[in-house]
Design an enzyme around this catalytic site. Sequence first.
Site, mmCIF file in Angstrom:
data_model
loop_
_atom_site.group_PDB
_atom_site.id
_atom_site.type_symbol
_atom_site.label_atom_id
_atom_site.label_comp_id
_atom_site.label_asym_id
_atom_site.label_seq_id
_atom_site.Cartn_x
_atom_site.Cartn_y
_atom_site.Cartn_z
ATOM 1 N N GLU A 57 -7.832 -4.208 -6.200
ATOM 2 C CA GLU A 57 -8.708 -4.551 -5.069
ATOM 3 C C GLU A 57 -8.352 -3.319 -3.906
ATOM 4 O OE1 GLU A 57 -7.372 -5.480 -2.054
ATOM 5 O OE2 GLU A 57 -5.262 -5.359 -2.678
ATOM 6 N N CYS B 28 0.253 -3.953 2.932
ATOM 7 C CA CYS B 28 -0.041 -3.041 1.888
ATOM 8 C C CYS B 28 0.808 -1.724 1.991
ATOM 9 C CB CYS B 28 -1.529 -2.750 1.652
ATOM 10 S SG CYS B 28 -2.317 -4.373 0.848
#
Length: 436
Positions: free
Chosen positions: A157, A266
């Site tokens: 993703e 992230c």
Amino acid sequence: MARDEAGKCCVIGTGYVGLVTGACLADLGHSAICVDKDKEKIEQLKKVKIPIFEVGLEEIVRKNLKKGTLEFSTDIEDAVRRSEFIFITVPTPSDSSGNADLTQVDDVARTIARAINEYKVVINKSTVPVGSTKRVERIIQEQLSEPHEFDVVSNPEFLREGTAVSDFMKPSRIVIGADSQKAIMKMTRLYDKIDAPLLITDPVSAEMIKYASNAFLATKVSFINAIANVCEAVGADVREVALGMGYDERIGFEFLRPGPGFGGSCFPKDCRALLSMAEAHGYNFYLLEGVLKVNEEQQRKIVEKVERLLGGTVQGKKIGILGLAFKANTDDVRESPAIFIVRMLLEKGARLSAYDPKAVANARKELEGVDFAESPYEAVKDAEALALLTEWDEFKWLDYARINKQMKGNVIVDARNCLDPAVIRKIGFVYEGVGR
Ligand code: UDX
């Protein structure tokens, strides 16, 4: 699954990625069961109590729960049995050496193996080290009690917090890494309604695409931060420089905003994981090492600015903090530069009062010894300096003349270059941004 037929999906792990994936799959017309072992979380989700702040998410959760296309459950095995597409979206935190910890992915793989009753496509959506798709395949194969057909694919993703729903519905690309033609066909149909370039590749390359993309974007941020530091030294304005660079289509305007460094769930984690992955394979990724160093340095530089403008020390001085989230439009404080900066200021003996429109509840869990204010004006009252650390829109439109009157001192360190230096200085502030 035939064309136009709804896919039966389950999504294991209802964190950011899982919840958005489940809700969006349901909204695309598929059925989705979001599962998590956290009973309390699932109970709350059933009541549309969303644990994260994400634009548009609550609306589609509510709508699809009502329609019956979205379900929440704690029974992973039941969800697997009832689904054809099994998404794995559990966390892969950094361990002490920077490697991604795959304990939860492995656990889920074993549970899937126990529950498989017919053909399944198992989809790795978590950011997992290169080779993990094969690892999940091997674990399931080893744990199967009776033979069943299944495929494991990598489908990374690229969701950004704050725009995750629209990033899912209108992605820049869909990457599918698979060896099986059957799984590729099924995945392609699942995403039929999404209009985006489709890249079909092998699982290892798909996994690498995710790391390389995040590391590249992080590199852009560190690069512009390094340029900002040079700009400060030579007297250039980094915003003009970034604009001038961005017109070159090969460079582009995106991710050239200097600031207190990148944070979030992230970039830091994925850069560290890629670095240690490269190292494990005998390659010294010096460039990425530099990217992380620049990032840490950037946070220190903000602290040093505040110190310098307060005459060399923050000891015993009150500083008003505006912004705690790692970026605007999210309540997430994971690896937030603001949190690191606040900790450094506390260590140096500053007294802090902080405000954030959404992230205070999460910041409270991370910080001790900080006063949390109900409004930006309350945060800066009697402060000697104000540090603006997250680029929330509302900070751009505050009444800075009022703030100036309320503060004891007149220092503003604008770590996000949100304010107009000329206007702010005219009010009577000593202003410093980043790279200008
Ligand atoms: C990122 C990726 O963009 C997304 O594709 C991936 O799936 C997950 O990681 P996210 O962590 O939500 O998304 O945040 P992003 O908007 O990319 O920003 C990351 C960090 O970089 C933030 O701390 C942000 O403030 C910082 N940043 C970003 C800058 O400092 N300057 C910029 O120009 C851009």
